[in-house]
Write an enzyme that holds these catalytic residues in place. Structure first.
Site, PDB file in Angstrom:
ATOM      1  CG  ASP A 333      -2.101  -0.988   1.003  1.00 28.67           C
ATOM      2  OD1 ASP A 333      -2.584  -1.111  -0.128  1.00 28.67           O
ATOM      3  OD2 ASP A 333      -2.487  -1.642   1.980  1.00 28.67           O
ATOM      4  CE1 TYR A 417      -8.476  -6.033   6.705  1.00 22.25           C
ATOM      5  CE2 TYR A 417      -7.009  -4.722   8.064  1.00 22.25           C
ATOM      6  CZ  TYR A 417      -7.716  -5.884   7.843  1.00 22.25           C
ATOM      7  OH  TYR A 417      -7.671  -6.884   8.769  1.00 22.25           O
TER       8      TYR A 417
HETATM    9 CU    CU Z   1      -6.413  -8.377   8.306  1.00 23.31          CU
END
Ligand code: CU
Length: 669
Positions: A333, A417
């Site tokens: 990321d 996330y």
């Molecule tokens: Cu996770």
């Protein structure tokens, strides 16, 4: 819940307004670029170099000055090959400001790096980066969604699955890593995961569209190919989690008020923060998000350095599922995108509670235009329970001190996330790093009745794959000065014998890590292993080398095979600790351009030289792994999980540095 807050303008001070210099903004060499500087850097670059109208700006960030331009009290002699250490205490007379620009020329399929002097108004360097695939930009992700939805092969695949409106399909671009087909070598590619929202406010991860993937060339913005592995029905659930979709909510919580009637105990001047004895500066980059600079502790009237620079330098998420395409799922990321770009605007009373000081940050968009993420960094104090206590039974007296900690945090959203990243500073000289992991687990669809070893069924026909999260935290240490030595400390039991007649004896054994090859280590909780960063050139009054120790918390290593393409690209995650000698251009553990990189860049490449690391300016790279065997309770949104580590003084002070914390003023204490 009622939260008292001071007037916005009282705490939301722009850096320019501090110190009464309203006309000439007082810039400090480490301050992040502001909007005006970003605009100016891009103007200078466009004027002086052949930047085309199609150029896509990946990032425009501060080109950080050499260490010798920074005022950070310490008195080291210079280290050969590096700028001299600094002894001065004020900012340098002339603040040189430079921007580091990464841009992509999509028609040339070339990534360029430029250094622009804002002070001189000129381009200092400009170079194409061979073989670099620039990280993807937010605008490219939006365009990728548009071209994928419009593709006739994708539309046909959606229709085979009963989906007639591509507008209800979420397209998520993922880094393709080393998995592109041979004929696609050299192209800048992503592959896509598709999700379906039955209602606009549905959780898209509740309906993963199985087996339909586009491979998209981001430079040309074309769908290179579409793969359809066959239809699996959409799972039936909605995965809704918003308050208005849950039905009745609990109403049995009484309010909590955080009240600091005299305001917080920290002082903020521009990007400098002072709290208790701590002194530090905040920074922010598109790639790393929050950066902490020149962390020092004021001890008997002088600031003693502890850390030169700290940031999260990579974030790597490998997944366990071996099925076609599911096996492609892994993310970098930071190297493939940038967690500064992914940073949230925080909300008072939601993300942070109490007397909050927020910092806005400014970044460049794909056209090089500045934009603001308001309230990107949160600064506040928290009561943290017990600091120290003793009851003297003979005297019938109790001395108790409550702990207060300073919290500096930011939160990012990487597709499904969330990562909330916290740095805590304590009154006993400790520093803690913590990440809270929340958001939505990544799903795929299973046929009715099907299960998998590689994930957990979290809802009917909905598989949440097992996965791991690895953060590489880069700690450019400066314990009492630049010259540090790192020791590994294990505790060993002594064999019973004449020196240990009762068999109780144990002792810590300290071993210096002298070269890079000796400094690629893993945790060993059963030996109580920690790593000590000491300044061998200094002695405290009672004779110790001043030191801080890195104390691991729970941790894990990657389960992907060492020779697998994914581990090759994330070699940093095969060790918990790496130590390297400081080099200004060694910033990212998987290299500067991990996107589509075959692997081997960064730490594995640098450390092949096996450079000496004793009594020099060292950088610690701590790999923090979070092991995520998914649970039904992680669905449809995951309660925050936590991972972290501590940095504690160990011989840095001659006694408990929190001895002089005053007792609580509470009349009951
Ligand atoms: Cu996770």
């Amino acid at each position: 819940m009622v939260v008292r807050q001071r007037g916005d303008d009282e705490y939301h001070i722009s850096p320019d307004a501090v110190g009464g210099h309203h006309t000439a903004p007082a810039r400090y060499p480490l301050d992040p670029l502001d909007a005006g500087e970003i605009t100016r850097a891009v103007e200078i670059l466009r004027r002086e170099r052949p930047v085309t109208p199609e150029a896509r700006f990946v990032s425009v960030s501060l080109n950080e000055p050499h260490k010798d331009q920074i005022a950070f009290a310490q008195a080291d002699p210079p280290i050969a090959g590096q700028p001299a250490g600094t002894g001065h205490s004020g900012p340098p007379a002339a603040v040189l400001r430079e921007a580091f620009v990464v841009l992509l020329e999509p028609r040339q399929h070339t990534t360029y790096e430029a250094v622009v002097s804002l002070t001189a108004g000129s381009v200092l360097s400009w170079r194409p980066v061979p073989d670099a695939r620039a990280p993807f930009t937010p605008a490219e992700c939006v365009q990728c969604e548009v071209v994928t939805r419009a593709d006739s092969r994708i539309r046909a695949g959606l229709e085979r699955r009963g989906i007639t409106d591509p507008g209800q399909v979420r397209v998520e671009p993922w880094g393709i890593g080393a998995f592109s087909a041979p004929g696609e070598a050299g192209r800048r590619l992503v592959w896509t995961l598709l999700f379906y929202r039955e209602r606009p406010d549905d959780n898209p991860y509740a309906k993963p569209i199985h087996g339909l993937h586009a491979i998209v060339d981001l430079d040309d913005m074309t769908v290179v190919r579409v793969e359809d592995l066959g239809v699996v029905p959409l799972p039936p659930g909605s995965g809704a989690y918003a308050a208005d979709r849950i039905g009745s909510l609990r109403d049995d919580l009484k309010p909590i008020e955080i009240v600091q009637p005299q305001g917080p105990s920290f002082e903020v001047r521009g990007w400098e923060v002072r709290w208790q004895r701590w002194r530090l500066r905040l920074g922010f980059t598109a790639r790393e998000g929050l950066v902490l600079h020149t962390i020092g502790y004021e001890d008997q009237g002088r600031v003693r350095p502890v850390i030169w620079r700290a940031s999260v330098a990579e974030l790597f998420i490998p997944y366990a599922d071996p099925r076609p395409f599911q096996a492609w799922r892994n993310a970098f990321d930071i190297g493939e995108f940038g967690i500064g770009i992914l940073t949230n605007s925080l909300q008072l009373g939601c993300d942070c509670l109490g007397e909050i000081r927020y910092f806005d940050v400014e970044l460049a968009d794909g056209n090089g235009e500045p934009y603001t993420i308001s309230q990107a960094i949160c600064l506040h104090e928290e009561d943290f329970g017990l600091l120290w206590k003793h009851f003297d039974a003979a005297l019938q007296t109790t001395e108790t001190r409550r702990s207060r900690r300073l919290v500096i945090s930011f939160v990012i959203t990487a597709d499904n996330y969330e990562y909330a990243i916290y740095w805590y500073f304590y009154q006993d000289g400790s520093i803690e790093f913590e990440v809270k992991l929340t958001g939505i687990v990544l799903t795929s669809a299973l046929a009715p009745g099907e299960t998998s070893d590689f994930g957990t069924l979290v809802a009917p026909q909905t598989l949440a794959a097992h996965h791991q999260h690895f953060l590489s935290v880069r700690l450019d240490m400066a314990v009492d000065g630049l010259r540090n030595t790192v020791y590994e400390v294990d505790t060993e039991a002594i064999t019973p014998g004449p020196g240990n007649p009762l068999g109780n004896a144990f002792r810590p054994v300290k071993r210096p890590l002298r070269r890079e090859s000796e400094a690629q280590r893993v945790i060993d909780p059963l030996r109580g292993r920690y790593w000590l960063v000491a300044n061998p050139g200094n002695r405290t009054e009672i004779g110790h080398e001043p030191a801080y120790k890195l104390v691991p918390g729970s941790n894990v290593l990657a389960f992907s095979h060492p020779d697998s393409p994914v581990t090759q690209r994330a070699a940093f995650a095969t060790r918990h600790l790496w130590v390297t000698p400081f080099r200004p251009d060694e910033r990212f553990p998987s290299g500067d351009y991990p996107n589509q990189h075959p692997g081997g860049a960064g730490l594995p490449a640098w450390t092949k030289a096996d450079r000496p690391i004793e009594n020099t300016d060292v950088v610690l790279w701590y790999t923090l792994g979070s092991h995520h065997v998914t649970r039904p309770e992680d669905w449809p949104v995951m309660p925050a999980d936590r991972a972290g580590f501590m940095l504690k003084p160990a011989g840095f002070f001659d006694h408990n540095p929190a001895l002089d914390v005053a007792p609580s003023p509470s009349p009951h204490c």
